[in-house]
Write a protein that holds these residues in place. Structure first.
Motif, mmCIF file in Angstrom:
data_model
loop_
_atom_site.group_PDB
_atom_site.id
_atom_site.type_symbol
_atom_site.label_atom_id
_atom_site.label_comp_id
_atom_site.label_asym_id
_atom_site.label_seq_id
_atom_site.Cartn_x
_atom_site.Cartn_y
_atom_site.Cartn_z
ATOM 1 N N GLY A 75 21.705 12.866 -8.207
ATOM 2 C CA GLY A 75 22.327 13.302 -9.454
ATOM 3 C C GLY A 75 23.713 13.873 -9.224
ATOM 4 N N ASP A 76 23.857 14.720 -8.182
ATOM 5 C CA ASP A 76 25.174 15.272 -7.836
ATOM 6 C C ASP A 76 26.151 14.155 -7.509
ATOM 7 O OD1 ASP A 76 23.983 18.238 -6.059
ATOM 8 O OD2 ASP A 76 24.298 17.849 -8.179
ATOM 9 N N LEU A 77 25.677 13.199 -6.736
ATOM 10 C CA LEU A 77 26.522 12.089 -6.301
ATOM 11 C C LEU A 77 27.101 11.356 -7.509
ATOM 12 C CD1 LEU A 77 27.204 10.837 -3.465
ATOM 13 C CD2 LEU A 77 25.463 9.127 -3.966
ATOM 14 N N ARG A 78 26.254 11.088 -8.488
ATOM 15 C CA ARG A 78 26.698 10.318 -9.656
ATOM 16 C C ARG A 78 27.636 11.114 -10.538
ATOM 17 N NH1 ARG A 78 20.914 7.336 -11.062
ATOM 18 N NH2 ARG A 78 20.897 6.050 -9.194
ATOM 19 N N SER A 79 27.523 12.424 -10.519
ATOM 20 C CA SER A 79 28.421 13.240 -11.337
ATOM 21 C C SER A 79 29.754 13.507 -10.633
ATOM 22 C CB SER A 79 27.747 14.567 -11.698
ATOM 23 O OG SER A 79 27.515 15.348 -10.544
ATOM 24 N N LEU A 80 29.806 13.333 -9.313
ATOM 25 C CA LEU A 80 31.009 13.677 -8.547
ATOM 26 C C LEU A 80 31.892 12.474 -8.226
ATOM 27 C CD1 LEU A 80 29.362 16.158 -6.010
ATOM 28 C CD2 LEU A 80 30.984 16.769 -7.803
ATOM 29 N N PHE A 81 31.297 11.278 -8.136
ATOM 30 C CA PHE A 81 32.049 10.119 -7.677
ATOM 31 C C PHE A 81 31.979 8.970 -8.679
ATOM 32 C CE2 PHE A 81 32.938 11.821 -3.564
ATOM 33 C CZ PHE A 81 31.838 12.580 -3.201
ATOM 34 N N ASP A 82 32.929 8.054 -8.561
ATOM 35 C CA ASP A 82 32.936 6.854 -9.394
ATOM 36 C C ASP A 82 31.748 5.958 -9.039
ATOM 37 O OD1 ASP A 82 36.544 6.652 -9.155
ATOM 38 O OD2 ASP A 82 35.287 7.644 -10.660
ATOM 39 N N PRO A 83 31.289 5.126 -9.996
ATOM 40 C CA PRO A 83 30.091 4.296 -9.762
ATOM 41 C C PRO A 83 30.162 3.421 -8.522
ATOM 42 C CG PRO A 83 30.695 4.266 -12.078
ATOM 43 C CD PRO A 83 31.789 5.005 -11.386
ATOM 44 N N GLU A 84 31.338 2.847 -8.232
ATOM 45 C CA GLU A 84 31.425 1.973 -7.057
ATOM 46 C C GLU A 84 31.246 2.753 -5.759
ATOM 47 O OE1 GLU A 84 35.673 2.759 -8.595
ATOM 48 O OE2 GLU A 84 33.699 2.268 -9.410
ATOM 49 N N ILE A 85 31.722 4.003 -5.734
ATOM 50 C CA ILE A 85 31.530 4.845 -4.542
ATOM 51 C C ILE A 85 30.068 5.252 -4.425
ATOM 52 C CG2 ILE A 85 32.144 7.045 -3.455
ATOM 53 C CD1 ILE A 85 34.883 6.798 -4.771
ATOM 54 N N ALA A 87 27.490 3.594 -5.381
ATOM 55 C CA ALA A 87 26.706 2.453 -4.889
ATOM 56 C C ALA A 87 26.795 2.351 -3.369
ATOM 57 C CB ALA A 87 27.198 1.167 -5.542
ATOM 58 N N VAL A 88 27.999 2.555 -2.814
ATOM 59 C CA VAL A 88 28.184 2.476 -1.363
ATOM 60 C C VAL A 88 27.399 3.576 -0.660
ATOM 61 C CG1 VAL A 88 29.868 2.694 0.518
ATOM 62 C CG2 VAL A 88 30.436 1.356 -1.520
ATOM 63 N N VAL A 89 27.508 4.819 -1.170
ATOM 64 C CA VAL A 89 26.848 5.956 -0.510
ATOM 65 C C VAL A 89 25.330 5.830 -0.617
ATOM 66 C CG1 VAL A 89 26.613 8.461 -0.471
ATOM 67 C CG2 VAL A 89 28.837 7.436 -0.935
ATOM 68 N N GLN A 90 24.816 5.375 -1.793
ATOM 69 C CA GLN A 90 23.366 5.199 -1.929
ATOM 70 C C GLN A 90 22.843 4.174 -0.934
ATOM 71 O OE1 GLN A 90 22.406 6.285 -6.606
ATOM 72 N NE2 GLN A 90 22.365 4.187 -5.938
ATOM 73 N N ASN A 91 23.562 3.079 -0.792
ATOM 74 C CA ASN A 91 23.131 2.070 0.182
ATOM 75 C C ASN A 91 23.151 2.617 1.598
ATOM 76 O OD1 ASN A 91 22.582 -0.024 -1.619
ATOM 77 N ND2 ASN A 91 24.713 -0.647 -1.723
ATOM 78 N N ASP A 92 24.176 3.421 1.909
ATOM 79 C CA ASP A 92 24.224 4.054 3.236
ATOM 80 C C ASP A 92 23.061 5.020 3.415
ATOM 81 O OD1 ASP A 92 27.865 4.316 3.643
ATOM 82 O OD2 ASP A 92 26.459 2.658 3.970
ATOM 83 N N ALA A 93 22.676 5.711 2.321
ATOM 84 C CA ALA A 93 21.544 6.642 2.403
ATOM 85 C C ALA A 93 20.264 5.901 2.746
ATOM 86 C CB ALA A 93 21.385 7.390 1.081
ATOM 87 N N ILE A 94 20.086 4.746 2.116
ATOM 88 C CA ILE A 94 18.890 3.942 2.386
ATOM 89 C C ILE A 94 18.872 3.476 3.832
ATOM 90 C CG2 ILE A 94 17.722 1.787 1.791
ATOM 91 C CD1 ILE A 94 18.818 2.195 -1.077
ATOM 92 N N GLU A 95 20.044 3.121 4.343
ATOM 93 C CA GLU A 95 20.138 2.626 5.718
ATOM 94 C C GLU A 95 19.970 3.743 6.740
ATOM 95 O OE1 GLU A 95 20.481 -0.390 6.867
ATOM 96 O OE2 GLU A 95 20.818 -1.525 5.013
ATOM 97 N N ARG A 96 20.615 4.885 6.478
ATOM 98 C CA ARG A 96 20.734 5.933 7.496
ATOM 99 C C ARG A 96 19.604 6.942 7.495
ATOM 100 N NH1 ARG A 96 26.350 7.562 9.077
ATOM 101 N NH2 ARG A 96 27.716 5.778 8.735
ATOM 102 N N LYS A 97 18.974 7.176 6.349
ATOM 103 C CA LYS A 97 18.041 8.294 6.221
ATOM 104 C C LYS A 97 16.579 7.881 6.061
ATOM 105 C CE LYS A 97 21.028 11.526 6.694
ATOM 106 N NZ LYS A 97 20.951 12.467 7.837
ATOM 107 N N GLY A 274 12.669 3.632 -18.251
ATOM 108 C CA GLY A 274 13.773 3.595 -19.198
ATOM 109 C C GLY A 274 14.793 4.687 -18.951
ATOM 110 N N PHE A 275 14.389 5.745 -18.244
ATOM 111 C CA PHE A 275 15.330 6.818 -17.939
ATOM 112 C C PHE A 275 16.323 6.360 -16.874
ATOM 113 C CE2 PHE A 275 11.854 9.276 -19.775
ATOM 114 C CZ PHE A 275 12.529 10.226 -20.518
ATOM 115 N N GLN A 276 17.584 6.739 -17.069
ATOM 116 C CA GLN A 276 18.631 6.445 -16.083
ATOM 117 C C GLN A 276 19.013 7.759 -15.417
ATOM 118 O OE1 GLN A 276 19.608 3.288 -15.472
ATOM 119 N NE2 GLN A 276 18.159 2.613 -17.034
ATOM 120 N N MET A 277 18.216 8.185 -14.440
ATOM 121 C CA MET A 277 18.358 9.532 -13.904
ATOM 122 C C MET A 277 19.638 9.688 -13.090
ATOM 123 S SD MET A 277 14.431 10.264 -12.807
ATOM 124 C CE MET A 277 14.840 11.829 -12.038
ATOM 125 N N GLY A 278 20.330 10.824 -13.326
ATOM 126 C CA GLY A 278 21.554 11.122 -12.600
ATOM 127 C C GLY A 278 22.747 11.133 -13.539
ATOM 128 N N GLY A 279 23.899 11.511 -12.997
ATOM 129 C CA GLY A 279 25.113 11.524 -13.802
ATOM 130 C C GLY A 279 25.371 12.875 -14.433
#
Length: 383
Positions: A75-85, A87-97, A274-279
């Motif tokens: 949620g913090d991530l989506r409120s702090l950064f643009d959507p394209e950023i 997407a990159v960080v979420q994918n890195d989270a899936i890979e790294r964590k 249906g909920f779009q959690m975050g932002g």
């Protein structure tokens, strides 16, 4: 760009281990927003000491990768950064964590024990889940839904029926409108042992007009990143109420945009997905939308379910809540819960709302039926 801004950006890029060096260059002071950015990025790109369990989202307490920290971090991530950023960080989270295996292997999801925190995380990441795992993810969420439904459904139905029956009786007799359960309860004292039956002194009938002038329950639900567990409970409550003809139910979800999810109430899993959690969060905007749904204020019960971390106009939020109450709407604010039931909310805003004599509290899920019954019968004081 000013030198301090440049230093702050480089400090965010290079991480907390460079803090001492930047202090020597006069660039050690990060704003509150920059500190949140630093914490969110460190959870993924930091050293061995940085992790979700260390508060990577800027929240407190909790342990392990399935804790609410991941949901809050997203949620913090989506409120702090643009959507394209994001997407990159979420994918890195899936890979790294270690989340990649969870998301990519449906067999693993099928073996996991139902867990509220993990369910919240899956809902946050639902757009990242590969197609082959989506059904397993839905099945996992359904397990949680079934557990919560088992805990809440019968009590919610009893609470609504009991509350409305007290107000819905008519002096006009009609066989089809006979309230058998209530009549039997009120006449138990008139049981005749020799006949083996109850001899009723009075018979109660439902008022047919009460079906027309039924209660309207509106659930206005914050879908920001910290709301995972509250959304799960709210979804169950929404679907149970929507299945009852005695009340009319509307479900609205919001961040900075408004989503009317009422058509999804037939299935709690569909509603949850249906909920779009975050932002971000614009509570005042959502309340304004809900005001347009109200037809009979005196027969409207409005639940605002939120952490009250208003990202929009706080003064407008307070003004609209006050307008609702003044119009005759029964207003209740349910504060966000996380970490196994601990409240998480903006204390200052909650106090301002409570000062308006509007109930504003974190309610344990098992007490929701009692809360609903008291709200419908006007007995909220002392809850």
């Amino acid at each position: 760009m000013e030198q301090k801004q440049q230093l702050a950006r480089w400090r965010l890029i290079l991480g907390s281990e460079t803090q001492n060096s930047f202090e020597q260059m006069g660039g050690s002071y990060l704003s509150q927003e920059e500190l949140l950015m630093d914490s969110a990025l460190a959870a993924i790109y930091g050293g061995p000491g940085e992790s979700f369990s260390q508060g990577g989202s800027g929240s407190k307490g909790g342990q392990g990768a399935s804790s609410p920290h991941i949901s809050k971090w997203l949620g913090d991530l989506r409120s702090l950064f643009d959507p394209e950023i994001v997407a990159v960080v979420q994918n890195d989270a899936i890979e790294r964590k270690g989340l990649k295996q969870l998301l990519l292997e449906p067999e693993l999801l099928e073996t996991l024990e139902p867990d509220l925190n993990l369910a919240s995380t899956l809902l946050m990441l639902k757009d990242q889940i590969p197609k082959k795992s989506k059904e397993s993810a839905r099945n996992f969420i359904r397990k949680i839904v079934e557990e919560l439904n088992h805990m809440l459904e019968s009590d919610l139905r009893r609470a609504v029926t009991a509350a409305l029956n007290r107000r819905a009786h008519s002096p006009l007799p009609a066989a089809s409108a006979l309230d058998f359960p209530y009549t039997i309860r009120r006449n138990l004292k008139n049981y005749n042992p020799s006949l083996g039956t109850i001899i009723p002194e009075r018979v109660w009938f439902f008022d047919r007009s009460s079906r027309v002038n039924r209660w309207h329950v509106i659930l206005d639900i914050d879908q920001s990143g910290s709301m995972g567990q509250s959304i799960l409970y709210s979804s169950i409550m929404s679907c149970v109420l929507a299945s009852m003809s005695a009340v009319r139910t509307s479900v609205v979800a919001f961040d900075t945009q408004i989503m009317d999810l009422t058509p999804l109430c037939a299935d709690p899993v569909d509603l949850l997905f249906g909920f779009q959690m975050g932002g971000g969060t614009d509570i005042a905007k959502s309340i304004a939308y809900c005001q347009g749904l109200i037809e009979s204020p005196a027969k409207t019960l409005f639940f605002l379910i939120s952490d009250l971390e208003e990202g929009g106009n706080r003064a407008a939020l307070l003004r609209r809540i006050e307008e609702l109450k003044a119009s005759g709407v029964t207003v209740i604010v349910l504060l966000a819960i996380a970490d196994g039931g601990k409240p998480f909310y903006d204390a200052q805003t909650a106090q301002r709302i409570a000062d308006m004599d509007i109930p504003c509290f974190a309610c344990a899920p098992e007490r929701l039926p009692e809360l609903l019954e008291r709200a419908l019968t006007g007995q909220l004081k002392g809850f």
